[in-house]
Enzyme design. Structure first.
Site, PDB file in Angstrom:
ATOM      1  N   LYS A 108      49.327  76.631  46.553  1.00 52.19           N
ATOM      2  CA  LYS A 108      48.949  75.255  46.888  1.00 52.19           C
ATOM      3  C   LYS A 108      48.068  74.617  45.819  1.00 52.19           C
ATOM      4  O   LYS A 108      48.029  73.400  45.692  1.00 52.19           O
ATOM      5  CB  LYS A 108      48.289  75.213  48.257  1.00 52.19           C
ATOM      6  CG  LYS A 108      49.296  75.574  49.344  1.00 52.19           C
ATOM      7  CD  LYS A 108      48.823  75.275  50.738  1.00 52.19           C
ATOM      8  CE  LYS A 108      49.945  75.501  51.730  1.00 52.19           C
ATOM      9  NZ  LYS A 108      50.397  76.914  51.805  1.00 52.19           N
TER      10      LYS A 108
HETATM   11  C1  LIG Z   1      51.645  77.281  52.261  1.00 50.16           C
HETATM   12  C2  LIG Z   1      52.186  78.618  51.880  1.00 50.16           C
HETATM   13  C3  LIG Z   1      53.547  78.955  52.041  1.00 50.16           C
HETATM   14  C4  LIG Z   1      54.550  78.007  52.674  1.00 50.16           C
HETATM   15  O1  LIG Z   1      54.827  76.901  51.873  1.00 50.16           O
HETATM   16  P1  LIG Z   1      55.538  75.585  52.499  1.00 50.16           P
HETATM   17  O2  LIG Z   1      55.468  74.573  51.439  1.00 50.16           O
HETATM   18  O3  LIG Z   1      54.728  75.231  53.717  1.00 50.16           O
HETATM   19  O4  LIG Z   1      56.928  75.976  52.864  1.00 50.16           O
HETATM   20  C5  LIG Z   1      53.984  80.199  51.615  1.00 50.16           C
HETATM   21  N1  LIG Z   1      53.113  81.099  51.084  1.00 50.16           N
HETATM   22  C6  LIG Z   1      51.804  80.827  50.933  1.00 50.16           C
HETATM   23  C7  LIG Z   1      50.908  81.869  50.362  1.00 50.16           C
HETATM   24  C8  LIG Z   1      51.284  79.582  51.323  1.00 50.16           C
HETATM   25  O5  LIG Z   1      49.970  79.321  51.160  1.00 50.16           O
END
Ligand SMILES: *Cc1c(COP(=O)(O)O)cnc(C)c1O
Length: 471
Positions: free
Chosen positions: A113
């Site tokens: 993120k």
């Molecule tokens: C947020 C997240 C996801 C999922 O991503 P999306 O964009 O919600 O599909 C997968 N792995 C980790 C470690 C995350 O923080």
């Protein structure tokens, strides 16, 4: 470039107008009115670019209300080796013949993120400064999103963050990451309750329109188009690293929850990046796997939403999924509105299984999916450690397991690494019998002084806290 709502609202908006907003006025999601096309010659030119330059090239196709020099400077300031740990920013490593891991989790909070949130922090500061406005970001987190938002917004002018989290329910490492921040514009609020209580508080505050306007409340949730756009860049960067020459195809396997990450892959593919397959990997919360297998999209209730060892994928509905359905149905906004507003509102599900468009999810858009369980994750972590001396986290393990189920001979498969193992240490201990290594800068963070306010699970208490800390 103008942006339109998936549900057909007639208004067309520009990038900086939707940057600071959430949903469109009709409850839909913003989408670009078309996908800029990237031809083979452009791809070859981009191949040699450093990540920040590549980001600028891609972003500038979608953003025409920030002067080019400013946008280039924002990208250069965001994607630096100091922040992301390497010159490549998203380095690729080969695991076994034709299967690669693309590291998206070497940013400040060790999860993917950061890739989007770090840019968002700089875009917010820029746009708020230009308007002479302020924004108070209110959010709820059970881990990754909140810390990524705080590390992106810390010290930014014009922005405050009020992040609620369920008191005592995050991992000690995640708590320490957030609560050790001493920046004056970051406010950690530990709510006596569970994650749903935090989300309910955020919703209640946002629904109080007078309060929302007076205190300039905003969000940074995953439906924000700027976040999605920032994620498109690493599909290109991964493609370039996995292919030496042009005209080759690459597949991606993506640990998925709210469908933000893999939706960025869909956008890259629509722009002409030669992506063969987009593998949607889910855990036991298999809303998306069920859709891609059967055409049924069924939102889960609380009792039906599992707490798993890949918790950032524990979702009851996939908030970005409407974007893909919009494209799948040929951008028929009446149908999207009927499905997501009327049918989901009435029945909590819709079924495209018998619709001719559904088959195109695989044939025309390249989607496949898989689901895994806790046992699969532990086995994958163990096997990857043993055979390749490589430690992966539980989310990446979901991605790798799914990747192996959808390999195509001669097509490289890139698994997106979405977090580092240290964030989910308990599962590593379960799989391997020892703690994962910790990057230098996180040694001892549990012992740092903590900056957090404990509040009851009460909307008024949170509102009072916000009003007392906005001046
Ligand atoms: C947020 C997240 C996801 C999922 O991503 P999306 O964009 O919600 O599909 C997968 N792995 C980790 C470690 C995350 O923080």
């Amino acid at each position: 470039m103008r942006y339109l709502s998936t549900r057909g609202h007639p208004e067309r908006r520009r990038f900086c107008e939707i940057l600071l907003e959430g949903l469109a006025p009709d409850g839909g999601l913003y989408m670009p009115e078309s996908y800029p096309q990237v031809d083979a010659a452009t791809l070859e030119r981009w191949r040699a670019l450093p990540y920040a330059e590549l980001a600028f090239e891609i972003l500038s196709l979608y953003i025409d209300d920030i002067p080019a020099d400013d946008l280039r400077a924002l990208c250069a300031k965001t994607y630096t080796p100091e922040v992301f740990g390497s010159e490549e920013i998203v380095p690729l490593r080969e695991l076994e013949d034709g299967v690669y891991l693309e590291a998206l989790s070497n940013g400040p909070t060790l999860a993917f993120k950061d890739m989007a949130m770090q840019l968002l922090g700089n875009l917010f500061e820029y746009e708020l400064g230009r308007r002479g406005e302020e924004l108070n970001i209110l959010g709820a987190t059970s881990g990754d999103t909140g810390s990524a938002a705080e590390y992106a917004m810390r010290g930014k002018k014009g922005v405050r963050v009020f992040m609620t989290s369920p008191d005592g329910r995050m991992s000690p490492f995640q708590q320490a990451q957030m609560f050790s921040l001493q920046d004056a514009n970051i406010h950690n609020i530990a709510v006596a309750g569970v994650f749903d209580d935090c989300q309910d508080i955020v919703k209640a505050v946002s629904n109080d329109l007078a309060f929302k306007r007076k205190y300039k409340i905003g969000t940074v949730n995953s439906i924000n188009w700027a976040r999605l756009l920032a994620q498109v860049v690493y599909y290109f960067a991964g493609y370039f690293q996995a292919t030496a020459g042009s005209n080759r195809q690459v597949s991606f396997a993506v640990p998925s929850g709210n469908f933000g990450n893999v939706c960025a892959g869909h956008v890259a593919r629509q722009m002409g990046l030669p992506i063969h397959t987009l593998v949607v990997a889910t855990n036991e919360n298999d809303v998306l796997d069920e859709f891609f297998r059967t055409g049924v999209y069924r939102v889960r209730g609380a009792a039906d939403t599992h707490e798993t060892s890949s918790p950032s994928m524990d979702i009851s509905k996939a908030s970005n999924f409407e974007r893909f359905v919009f494209d799948l149905l040929g951008r028929d906004t009446d149908r999207v509105r009927t499905l997501f507003q009327d049918e989901l509102g009435r029945a909590g599900r819709f079924d495209l299984g018998t619709d001719p468009a559904f088959a195109q999810a695989a044939t025309r858009f390249g989607f496949r999916s898989s689901r895994s369980t806790h046992e699969d994750r532990i086995a994958t972590i163990r096997d990857t450690d043993k055979r390749f001396a490589t430690l992966i986290d539980t989310h990446t393990a979901d991605g790798l397991k799914a990747a192996r189920e959808h390999l195509t001979p001669g097509v490289p498969m890139v698994v997106l690494e979405t977090a580092l193992p240290i964030k989910f240490a308990a599962s590593i201990v379960e799989a391997l019998g020892h703690e994962p290594d910790r990057p230098e800068r996180f040694v001892g963070i549990e012992d740092l002084p903590k900056r957090v306010t404990r509040l009851p699970s009460d909307v008024e208490a949170v509102k009072r806290y916000i009003s007392e800390h906005c001046d």
